[in-house]
Design a protein around this motif. Structure first.
Motif, PDB file in Angstrom:
ATOM      1  N   LYS A  30      45.784  47.944  48.504  1.00 35.69           N
ATOM      2  CA  LYS A  30      45.813  47.484  47.111  1.00 35.69           C
ATOM      3  C   LYS A  30      46.457  46.114  47.013  1.00 35.69           C
ATOM      4  O   LYS A  30      46.017  45.262  46.248  1.00 35.69           O
ATOM      5  N   ILE A  31      47.516  45.899  47.805  1.00 33.87           N
ATOM      6  CA  ILE A  31      48.199  44.604  47.794  1.00 33.87           C
ATOM      7  C   ILE A  31      47.249  43.517  48.271  1.00 33.87           C
ATOM      8  O   ILE A  31      47.144  42.453  47.648  1.00 33.87           O
ATOM      9  N   ILE A  32      46.544  43.788  49.350  1.00 29.58           N
ATOM     10  CA  ILE A  32      45.618  42.801  49.900  1.00 29.58           C
ATOM     11  C   ILE A  32      44.489  42.536  48.911  1.00 29.58           C
ATOM     12  O   ILE A  32      44.088  41.388  48.710  1.00 29.58           O
ATOM     13  N   GLN A  33      43.988  43.589  48.277  1.00 29.52           N
ATOM     14  CA  GLN A  33      42.926  43.412  47.288  1.00 29.52           C
ATOM     15  C   GLN A  33      43.414  42.591  46.101  1.00 29.52           C
ATOM     16  O   GLN A  33      42.689  41.736  45.593  1.00 29.52           O
ATOM     17  N   GLU A  34      44.648  42.848  45.650  1.00 28.26           N
ATOM     18  CA  GLU A  34      45.181  42.103  44.511  1.00 28.26           C
ATOM     19  C   GLU A  34      45.367  40.630  44.877  1.00 28.26           C
ATOM     20  O   GLU A  34      45.034  39.746  44.094  1.00 28.26           O
ATOM     21  N   GLU A  35      45.889  40.362  46.072  1.00 28.94           N
ATOM     22  CA  GLU A  35      46.055  38.977  46.502  1.00 28.94           C
ATOM     23  C   GLU A  35      44.707  38.288  46.627  1.00 28.94           C
ATOM     24  O   GLU A  35      44.555  37.135  46.209  1.00 28.94           O
ATOM     25  N   ALA A  36      43.714  38.979  47.198  1.00 30.08           N
ATOM     26  CA  ALA A  36      42.381  38.391  47.322  1.00 30.08           C
ATOM     27  C   ALA A  36      41.796  38.095  45.948  1.00 30.08           C
ATOM     28  O   ALA A  36      41.188  37.039  45.736  1.00 30.08           O
ATOM     29  N   ARG A  37      42.019  39.014  45.004  1.00 30.37           N
ATOM     30  CA  ARG A  37      41.513  38.796  43.645  1.00 30.37           C
ATOM     31  C   ARG A  37      42.176  37.580  43.012  1.00 30.37           C
ATOM     32  O   ARG A  37      41.513  36.750  42.379  1.00 30.37           O
ATOM     33  N   LEU A  38      43.508  37.446  43.206  1.00 28.55           N
ATOM     34  CA  LEU A  38      44.210  36.306  42.623  1.00 28.55           C
ATOM     35  C   LEU A  38      43.779  34.990  43.266  1.00 28.55           C
ATOM     36  O   LEU A  38      43.621  33.978  42.582  1.00 28.55           O
ATOM     37  N   TYR A  39      43.580  34.991  44.584  1.00 25.72           N
ATOM     38  CA  TYR A  39      43.104  33.775  45.237  1.00 25.72           C
ATOM     39  C   TYR A  39      41.699  33.394  44.767  1.00 25.72           C
ATOM     40  O   TYR A  39      41.397  32.221  44.549  1.00 25.72           O
ATOM     41  N   GLU A  40      40.841  34.404  44.599  1.00 25.95           N
ATOM     42  CA  GLU A  40      39.492  34.139  44.094  1.00 25.95           C
ATOM     43  C   GLU A  40      39.547  33.613  42.663  1.00 25.95           C
ATOM     44  O   GLU A  40      38.827  32.687  42.296  1.00 25.95           O
ATOM     45  N   GLU A  41      40.436  34.176  41.859  1.00 25.67           N
ATOM     46  CA  GLU A  41      40.613  33.700  40.483  1.00 25.67           C
ATOM     47  C   GLU A  41      41.116  32.258  40.472  1.00 25.67           C
ATOM     48  O   GLU A  41      40.683  31.440  39.657  1.00 25.67           O
ATOM     49  N   LEU A  42      42.026  31.947  41.382  1.00 26.88           N
ATOM     50  CA  LEU A  42      42.526  30.574  41.503  1.00 26.88           C
ATOM     51  C   LEU A  42      41.398  29.625  41.864  1.00 26.88           C
ATOM     52  O   LEU A  42      41.259  28.556  41.275  1.00 26.88           O
ATOM     53  N   ARG A  43      40.572  30.023  42.828  1.00 26.54           N
ATOM     54  CA  ARG A  43      39.463  29.167  43.236  1.00 26.54           C
ATOM     55  C   ARG A  43      38.489  28.937  42.087  1.00 26.54           C
ATOM     56  O   ARG A  43      38.094  27.801  41.809  1.00 26.54           O
ATOM     57  N   CYS A  44      38.151  29.995  41.365  1.00 24.62           N
ATOM     58  CA  CYS A  44      37.218  29.866  40.231  1.00 24.62           C
ATOM     59  C   CYS A  44      37.831  29.026  39.116  1.00 24.62           C
ATOM     60  O   CYS A  44      37.145  28.205  38.499  1.00 24.62           O
ATOM     61  N   ALA A  45      39.121  29.225  38.856  1.00 23.57           N
ATOM     62  CA  ALA A  45      39.785  28.463  37.797  1.00 23.57           C
ATOM     63  C   ALA A  45      39.830  26.987  38.146  1.00 23.57           C
ATOM     64  O   ALA A  45      39.663  26.124  37.276  1.00 23.57           O
ATOM     65  N   LEU A  46      40.052  26.677  39.398  1.00 24.02           N
ATOM     66  CA  LEU A  46      40.122  25.271  39.801  1.00 24.02           C
ATOM     67  C   LEU A  46      38.745  24.622  39.794  1.00 24.02           C
ATOM     68  O   LEU A  46      38.640  23.413  39.579  1.00 24.02           O
ATOM     69  N   GLU A  47      37.687  25.398  40.025  1.00 29.23           N
ATOM     70  CA  GLU A  47      36.341  24.835  39.958  1.00 29.23           C
ATOM     71  C   GLU A  47      35.982  24.430  38.527  1.00 29.23           C
ATOM     72  O   GLU A  47      35.279  23.452  38.315  1.00 29.23           O
ATOM     73  N   ASP A  48      36.483  25.197  37.557  1.00 29.20           N
ATOM     74  CA  ASP A  48      36.142  24.939  36.159  1.00 29.20           C
ATOM     75  C   ASP A  48      36.953  23.804  35.543  1.00 29.20           C
ATOM     76  O   ASP A  48      36.559  23.254  34.523  1.00 29.20           O
ATOM     77  N   VAL A  49      38.096  23.468  36.150  1.00 29.78           N
ATOM     78  CA  VAL A  49      38.999  22.482  35.563  1.00 29.78           C
ATOM     79  C   VAL A  49      38.812  21.145  36.283  1.00 29.78           C
ATOM     80  O   VAL A  49      38.826  21.087  37.506  1.00 29.78           O
ATOM     81  N   PRO A  50      38.642  20.067  35.516  1.00 28.79           N
ATOM     82  CA  PRO A  50      38.491  18.755  36.151  1.00 28.79           C
ATOM     83  C   PRO A  50      39.808  18.298  36.786  1.00 28.79           C
ATOM     84  O   PRO A  50      40.873  18.840  36.520  1.00 28.79           O
ATOM     85  N   GLN A  51      39.705  17.276  37.620  1.00 30.00           N
ATOM     86  CA  GLN A  51      40.891  16.726  38.291  1.00 30.00           C
ATOM     87  C   GLN A  51      41.884  16.216  37.255  1.00 30.00           C
ATOM     88  O   GLN A  51      41.530  15.835  36.156  1.00 30.00           O
TER      89      GLN A  51
END
Length: 94
Positions: A7-28
């Motif tokens: 569960k810990i690994i899944q939660e961390e993977a989810r947060l990292y994926e969320e970070l990646r998606c959030a950074l793709e949507d936000v300009p520099q």
């Protein structure tokens, strides 16, 4: 691997994926840095929380009935002791 680590690994993977998606949507720029800092704080808090919960689980995993009864008795007697101290101090001050 037990389920809590999974569960810990899944939660961390989810947060990292969320970070990646959030950074793709936000300009520099400043907004992107703020989003990244917020997500990093969330990751650090998730790691801290999971570490604390694992420590509590390890502490109570080998709990014997005696330990549980001591905790229950302490919790039940604490208000009585504090009330007696309050009455004693009130009488002493008066």
């Amino acid at each position: 691997m037990n389920t809590s680590n999974g569960k810990i690994i899944q939660e961390e993977a989810r947060l990292y994926e969320e970070l990646r998606c959030a950074l793709e949507d936000v300009p520099q720029g400043k907004e992107r840095q703020q989003v990244m800092q917020r997500m990093i704080r969330q990751l650090k808090f998730a790691n801290w929380r999971n570490g604390r919960l694992n420590g509590i689980k390890e502490y109570w995993s080998d709990a014997r009935p005696v330990k549980l009864w001591i905790w229950v008795a302490t919790g039940a007697l604490a208000p009585v002791v504090f009330f007696c101290l309050f009455v004693w101090v009130s009488l002493w001050v008066e």
